[in-house]
Design a protein around this motif. Structure first.
Motif, PDB file in Angstrom:
ATOM      1  N   GLU A 293       0.865  -1.177   0.000  1.00 24.76           N
ATOM      2  CA  GLU A 293       0.000   0.000   0.000  1.00 24.76           C
ATOM      3  C   GLU A 293       0.902   1.227   0.000  1.00 24.76           C
ATOM      4  O   GLU A 293       1.537   1.562   0.997  1.00 24.76           O
ATOM      5  CB  GLU A 293      -0.909  -0.005   1.227  1.00 24.76           C
ATOM      6  CG  GLU A 293      -1.868   1.155   1.292  1.00 24.76           C
ATOM      7  CD  GLU A 293      -2.821   1.223   0.114  1.00 24.76           C
ATOM      8  OE1 GLU A 293      -3.021   2.338  -0.405  1.00 24.76           O
ATOM      9  OE2 GLU A 293      -3.351   0.159  -0.294  1.00 24.76           O
ATOM     10  N   VAL A 294       0.967   1.914  -1.144  1.00 28.57           N
ATOM     11  CA  VAL A 294       2.016   2.910  -1.368  1.00 28.57           C
ATOM     12  C   VAL A 294       2.001   4.035  -0.357  1.00 28.57           C
ATOM     13  O   VAL A 294       3.064   4.473   0.126  1.00 28.57           O
ATOM     14  CB  VAL A 294       1.949   3.453  -2.817  1.00 28.57           C
ATOM     15  CG1 VAL A 294       0.663   4.231  -3.079  1.00 28.57           C
ATOM     16  CG2 VAL A 294       3.154   4.321  -3.129  1.00 28.57           C
ATOM     17  N   MET A 295       0.825   4.542   0.025  1.00 23.45           N
ATOM     18  CA  MET A 295       0.792   5.676   0.941  1.00 23.45           C
ATOM     19  C   MET A 295       1.188   5.279   2.360  1.00 23.45           C
ATOM     20  O   MET A 295       1.735   6.092   3.105  1.00 23.45           O
ATOM     21  CB  MET A 295      -0.585   6.339   0.939  1.00 23.45           C
ATOM     22  CG  MET A 295      -0.928   7.055  -0.370  1.00 23.45           C
ATOM     23  SD  MET A 295       0.399   8.172  -0.967  1.00 23.45           S
ATOM     24  CE  MET A 295       0.453   9.406   0.334  1.00 23.45           C
ATOM     25  N   VAL A 296       0.951   4.038   2.725  1.00 22.13           N
ATOM     26  CA  VAL A 296       1.399   3.560   4.038  1.00 22.13           C
ATOM     27  C   VAL A 296       2.931   3.500   4.060  1.00 22.13           C
ATOM     28  O   VAL A 296       3.570   3.954   5.023  1.00 22.13           O
ATOM     29  CB  VAL A 296       0.803   2.171   4.344  1.00 22.13           C
ATOM     30  CG1 VAL A 296       1.422   1.594   5.612  1.00 22.13           C
ATOM     31  CG2 VAL A 296      -0.714   2.273   4.500  1.00 22.13           C
ATOM     32  N   VAL A 297       3.520   2.962   2.994  1.00 23.56           N
ATOM     33  CA  VAL A 297       4.985   2.890   2.897  1.00 23.56           C
ATOM     34  C   VAL A 297       5.575   4.304   2.894  1.00 23.56           C
ATOM     35  O   VAL A 297       6.579   4.579   3.555  1.00 23.56           O
ATOM     36  CB  VAL A 297       5.411   2.108   1.635  1.00 23.56           C
ATOM     37  CG1 VAL A 297       6.936   2.035   1.549  1.00 23.56           C
ATOM     38  CG2 VAL A 297       4.818   0.707   1.640  1.00 23.56           C
ATOM     39  N   TYR A 298       4.930   5.203   2.138  1.00 26.16           N
ATOM     40  CA  TYR A 298       5.382   6.607   2.119  1.00 26.16           C
ATOM     41  C   TYR A 298       5.339   7.211   3.516  1.00 26.16           C
ATOM     42  O   TYR A 298       6.291   7.896   3.936  1.00 26.16           O
ATOM     43  CB  TYR A 298       4.494   7.421   1.169  1.00 26.16           C
ATOM     44  CG  TYR A 298       4.616   8.918   1.367  1.00 26.16           C
ATOM     45  CD1 TYR A 298       5.721   9.614   0.880  1.00 26.16           C
ATOM     46  CD2 TYR A 298       3.634   9.629   2.065  1.00 26.16           C
ATOM     47  CE1 TYR A 298       5.845  10.986   1.087  1.00 26.16           C
ATOM     48  CE2 TYR A 298       3.751  10.995   2.264  1.00 26.16           C
ATOM     49  CZ  TYR A 298       4.855  11.670   1.766  1.00 26.16           C
ATOM     50  OH  TYR A 298       4.978  13.026   1.980  1.00 26.16           O
ATOM     51  N   ASN A 299       4.266   6.971   4.240  1.00 24.84           N
ATOM     52  CA  ASN A 299       4.136   7.548   5.577  1.00 24.84           C
ATOM     53  C   ASN A 299       5.195   7.015   6.535  1.00 24.84           C
ATOM     54  O   ASN A 299       5.687   7.747   7.395  1.00 24.84           O
ATOM     55  CB  ASN A 299       2.730   7.300   6.130  1.00 24.84           C
ATOM     56  CG  ASN A 299       1.693   8.213   5.501  1.00 24.84           C
ATOM     57  OD1 ASN A 299       1.990   9.351   5.157  1.00 24.84           O
ATOM     58  ND2 ASN A 299       0.477   7.729   5.337  1.00 24.84           N
ATOM     59  N   LEU A 300       5.571   5.762   6.391  1.00 23.62           N
ATOM     60  CA  LEU A 300       6.667   5.217   7.198  1.00 23.62           C
ATOM     61  C   LEU A 300       7.985   5.901   6.826  1.00 23.62           C
ATOM     62  O   LEU A 300       8.813   6.182   7.698  1.00 23.62           O
ATOM     63  CB  LEU A 300       6.769   3.706   7.006  1.00 23.62           C
ATOM     64  CG  LEU A 300       5.755   2.883   7.807  1.00 23.62           C
ATOM     65  CD1 LEU A 300       5.703   1.445   7.314  1.00 23.62           C
ATOM     66  CD2 LEU A 300       6.085   2.914   9.302  1.00 23.62           C
ATOM     67  N   GLY A 301       8.167   6.173   5.549  1.00 21.67           N
ATOM     68  CA  GLY A 301       9.346   6.917   5.119  1.00 21.67           C
ATOM     69  C   GLY A 301       9.354   8.326   5.678  1.00 21.67           C
ATOM     70  O   GLY A 301      10.387   8.826   6.131  1.00 21.67           O
ATOM     71  N   LEU A 302       8.195   8.963   5.657  1.00 20.47           N
ATOM     72  CA  LEU A 302       8.076  10.323   6.191  1.00 20.47           C
ATOM     73  C   LEU A 302       8.377  10.341   7.688  1.00 20.47           C
ATOM     74  O   LEU A 302       9.077  11.244   8.171  1.00 20.47           O
ATOM     75  CB  LEU A 302       6.668  10.855   5.915  1.00 20.47           C
ATOM     76  CG  LEU A 302       6.357  12.283   6.367  1.00 20.47           C
ATOM     77  CD1 LEU A 302       7.293  13.283   5.706  1.00 20.47           C
ATOM     78  CD2 LEU A 302       4.907  12.631   6.039  1.00 20.47           C
ATOM     79  N   LEU A 303       7.865   9.354   8.416  1.00 22.73           N
ATOM     80  CA  LEU A 303       8.148   9.270   9.850  1.00 22.73           C
ATOM     81  C   LEU A 303       9.641   9.109  10.103  1.00 22.73           C
ATOM     82  O   LEU A 303      10.200   9.727  11.012  1.00 22.73           O
ATOM     83  CB  LEU A 303       7.407   8.087  10.458  1.00 22.73           C
ATOM     84  CG  LEU A 303       6.031   8.320  11.066  1.00 22.73           C
ATOM     85  CD1 LEU A 303       5.543   7.050  11.732  1.00 22.73           C
ATOM     86  CD2 LEU A 303       6.045   9.453  12.070  1.00 22.73           C
TER      87      LEU A 303
END
Length: 258
Positions: free
Chosen positions: A99-109
């Protein structure tokens, strides 16, 4: 989950709001999506506590709804509760690791926590899942630029430009990279685009002035842009140095002509 009469009455407008997405004369069952939409409304109003309540109610109806879990994680994130946010995103990853936005959010964190290397790993994974997500490409480019990988950063900025060709942010970032690479003509072209899209972009105004000065051309125009950038951000030491350097260039050029 069963609702009391009072709760049912309160839920009715939420269902109507949900149905509005599908046009007139539409009937919609009150469900987890209804609560997701209601939570998003509160989120947009900055009422994060109420948004969290709605997302949690939604998860009681549908415990493995990735949209609700991700939304809950985002809410915790903007409230500064980063550990809770990470728990939600990691929970969503267990349900669907792609799920791309979940992975992105982990990157952002990870980026927020100053773990740039881990952030890049997550963002590259997100890019591999979908290379058409603007936020992924821009943040990945920014972090690669910080890691002194300008060519890799430019590739992701090109991808971001493919998603949003009118982005002033992308043009500015490209200009900054070309300036660092000492390619003033390319830098000037990108800063010019950025300024056309956002005339109040102080970084691009100063960058454009610097790129013109590096080419020793249109120095009066460079002077004007440098002054405008400093007017927008009077305390910026880089802008001050660039302005002073352009003033010196103009004065030296005048002295040589005399």
């Amino acid at each position: 989950r069963s609702f009391s009469r009072t709760q049912t009455f309160a839920n009715a407008p939420k269902a109507i709001d949900h149905a509005a997405f599908f046009g007139p004369d539409t009937l919609i069952h009150f469900d987890a999506t209804t609560l997701n939409i209601s939570g998003d409304r509160f989120y947009q109003m900055g009422k994060f506590d109420l948004a969290i309540q709605e997302y949690q109610k939604g998860l009681e109806l549908k415990p493995k709804d990735i949209n609700l879990i991700n939304s809950l994680g985002v809410c915790y994130g903007v409230m500064g509760e980063l550990d809770k946010a990470r728990q939600q995103f990691e929970s969503a990853m267990k349900i669907n690791a792609n799920e791309v936005m979940v992975v992105y959010n982990l990157g952002l964190l990870s980026q927020i926590n100053s773990d740039t290397d881990k952030a890049i790993v997550y963002l590259r994974k997100a890019h591999g899942i979908n290379d058409r997500v603007f936020e992924v490409e821009v943040l990945l480019a920014r972090l690669l630029k910080q890691k002194n990988q300008p060519d890799a950063a430019l590739k992701h900025l090109d991808a971001a430009a493919g998603v949003n060709p009118e982005s002033a942010q992308v043009a500015r970032m490209k200009g900054e990279i070309f300036l660092e690479k000492k390619h003033p003509q390319d830098a000037a072209r990108q800063f010019n685009l950025a300024i056309k899209r956002n005339p109040s972009d102080a970084v691009s105004l100063s960058g454009y002035a610097k790129s013109l000065a590096m080419q020793n051309k249109n120095l009066n125009i460079a002077l004007s842009f440098a002054r405008n950038s400093l007017a927008l951000d009077p305390g910026n030491s880089t802008f001050k140095k660039r302005l002073a350097a352009i003033v010196d260039k103009i004065e030296n050029s005048s002295a040589e002509e005399q």
